[in-house]
Design an enzyme around this catalytic site. Structure first.
Site, short mmCIF file in Angstrom:
data_model
loop_
_atom_site.label_atom_id
_atom_site.label_comp_id
_atom_site.label_asym_id
_atom_site.label_seq_id
_atom_site.Cartn_x
_atom_site.Cartn_y
_atom_site.Cartn_z
N TRP A 131 0.80 -1.04 0.03
CA TRP A 131 0.00 -0.07 -0.05
C TRP A 131 1.07 1.37 -0.07
O TRP A 131 1.87 1.34 0.94
CB TRP A 131 -0.88 -0.03 1.34
N ASP A 213 -0.88 -4.74 9.92
CA ASP A 213 -1.67 -3.94 9.00
C ASP A 213 -2.93 -4.66 8.81
O ASP A 213 -3.05 -5.49 7.91
CB ASP A 213 -1.10 -3.36 7.94
N LYS A 249 -13.37 -0.08 5.80
CA LYS A 249 -13.97 -0.89 4.91
C LYS A 249 -14.91 -1.87 5.64
O LYS A 249 -16.12 -1.94 4.89
CB LYS A 249 -12.94 -1.82 4.06
N1 PMP Z 1 -3.52 -0.14 5.21
C1 PMP Z 1 -4.00 -0.91 4.03
C2 PMP Z 1 -3.30 -2.05 3.55
C3 PMP Z 1 -5.06 -0.29 3.37
O1 PMP Z 1 -5.48 -0.57 2.11
C4 PMP Z 1 -5.64 0.83 3.76
C5 PMP Z 1 -6.70 1.49 3.26
N2 PMP Z 1 -6.54 1.81 1.97
C6 PMP Z 1 -5.42 1.45 5.21
C7 PMP Z 1 -4.11 0.70 5.75
C8 PMP Z 1 -5.71 2.48 5.89
O2 PMP Z 1 -6.80 2.99 5.62
P1 PMP Z 1 -7.72 3.99 6.69
O3 PMP Z 1 -6.73 5.02 6.98
O4 PMP Z 1 -8.83 4.70 5.87
O5 PMP Z 1 -8.15 3.37 7.70
#
Ligand code: PMP
Length: 401
Positions: A131, A213, A249
């Site tokens: 990411w 993560d 999500k």
């Molecule tokens: N880690 C990964 C691998 C992700 O795909 C995402 C969202 N795109 C996130 C962390 C963090 O997203 P958010 O800050 O919206 O919770």
């Protein structure tokens, strides 16, 4: 002074989404940003979330007072149980503490700040590819050594487990290693349980610090437990570790910025000091987190009826994605599109790493107004029963062209 400011590099995913918004083409499709869409191509407020929001709006006992610096405790505790499983021994042994964060990104940033400034780590490893934000987060937290381990094998369109193990076994002791808990972004390829065991062995041998993560629990397979298997396994091996949870999500709460940082220690007596250092880090960055998402998630996780309803919602989302994967693969195979397409159904989660080149991705944008990242990553949720033929035919053209 401002005259000296250099133009920063654009963030690709937002630039591609803007290209989509700006397009006036009737059949335009957005396969870039990672957000769920219904089969009508619309954002989805989960019905269980809407229900709780209505209840919260009617509850006049609630107010907008500040939360404590580390957030809403009931939320953090329930979220940690969701990740580790309520009956995990590390919870019973008092080795777990958790703090509310500004979604998954904020959890990773607080983790990076803690690991760098408090535990004095300066080396981090992430997968190639990963990411896009991992690098930036650790860079801005002050890590001086930002390294990569092999992950994706372009030839087999699967995991390069031997490359990964080799790179980790060469990592200097006391490096932080970022692991995707499930539904690896962008590849959609996860290690098997046996491969996770091999990874844990190297992490132990090399004295690496695992940082998970977890952005897709439940969203990946529709099952909260199997999506958390790796995190639970590592915790049961006795590692000190951290996990950043996102509820963007799986609850569809993208802009509420609701996340949780779960810390597992060896000795419960370290928890008080750890929390005090986390408190200082949060205080100096945003003082305290917002409440709305924490109220929603904690209410759903602690009420058995709402919890079942929510599990139904994540099944709906993951089920639709699985259907679109099957549909796209079938169509490409039927069209005789050169190459193999079984990886589309083998990968899990929101994304498919299609194997399309940067040139082919650009061609899809220019000719068909189908917008995706130059890496060939597509968000499966952008595909619907209404546009799947159009997308498959366009991909076919891009590959044959
Ligand atoms: N880690 C990964 C691998 C992700 O795909 C995402 C969202 N795109 C996130 C962390 C963090 O997203 P958010 O800050 O919206 O919770």
């Amino acid at each position: 002074r401002f005259a000296e400011v250099q133009q920063g590099a654009p963030i690709e995913v937002f630039a591609v989404s803007k290209a989509f918004s700006d397009s006036t083409h009737q059949k335009k499709v957005n396969l870039s940003v990672g957000a769920y869409r219904t089969d009508e191509g619309k954002p989805w407020v989960l019905p269980v979330v809407r229900k709780v929001e209505v209840e919260l709006a009617a509850d006049t006992s609630l107010n907008h007072e500040y939360l404590p610096i580390l957030g809403f405790d009931a939320f953090s505790t329930a979220a940690a149980k969701m990740l580790l499983g309520a009956s995990h021994p590390v919870i019973a042994e008092g080795k777990v503490t958790a703090v509310q964060t500004l979604s998954g990104t904020g959890g990773l940033r607080i983790a990076a700040d803690f690991l760098g400034h408090v535990l004095k780590y300066n080396t981090v490893y992430y997968s190639t590819p990963t990411w896009g934000n991992h690098r930036l987060i650790f860079l801005q937290a002050g890590f001086s050594e930002i390294c990569q381990y092999r992950y994706w094998d372009a030839e087999s369109r699967g995991l390069d487990i031997n490359g990964m193990i080799e790179d980790l076994s060469k990592a200097p002791e006391n490096s932080v290693i970022i692991l995707h808990a499930c539904a690896h972004n962008p590849t959609g390829v996860d290690p098997t349980q046996d491969q996770w065991k091999r990874i844990a062995d190297v992490v132990e041998e090399r004295k690496l610090f695992p940082l998970f993560d977890s952005a897709y629990q439940g969203f990946a397979s529709g099952d909260l437990d199997s999506d958390a298997w790796a995190v639970r396994y590592f915790a049961s091996r006795g590692f000190e570790m951290m996990s950043s949870q996102s509820f963007s999500k799986n609850f569809g709460l993208y802009n509420e910025r609701i996340g949780n940082l779960v810390v597992v220690v060896k000795d419960p007596s370290c928890i008080t000091a750890t929390r005090s250092q986390l408190t200082l880090l949060v205080r100096g960055s945003y003082s305290n987190p917002p409440c709305h998402g924490a109220r929603i998630v904690s209410r759903v996780l602690s009420d058995p009826v709402l919890f079942e309803e929510w599990k139904g919602c994540i099944k709906t989302m993951s089920g639709r994605i699985i259907e679109m994967r099957k549909g796209l693969r079938e169509r490409l195979e039927k069209l005789g599109t050169p190459g193999t397409w079984d990886h589309i159904t083998a990968q899990i989660g929101m994304f498919s790493f299609t194997g399309l080149s940067a040139k082919q991705s650009k061609y899809l944008g220019e000719k068909y107004h189908i917008f995706l990242l130059s890496s060939g990553r597509i968000n499966m949720c952008g595909i619907t029963t209404g546009n799947i033929d159009y997308v498959a035919e366009a991909i076919n053209d891009a590959v044959c062209n």
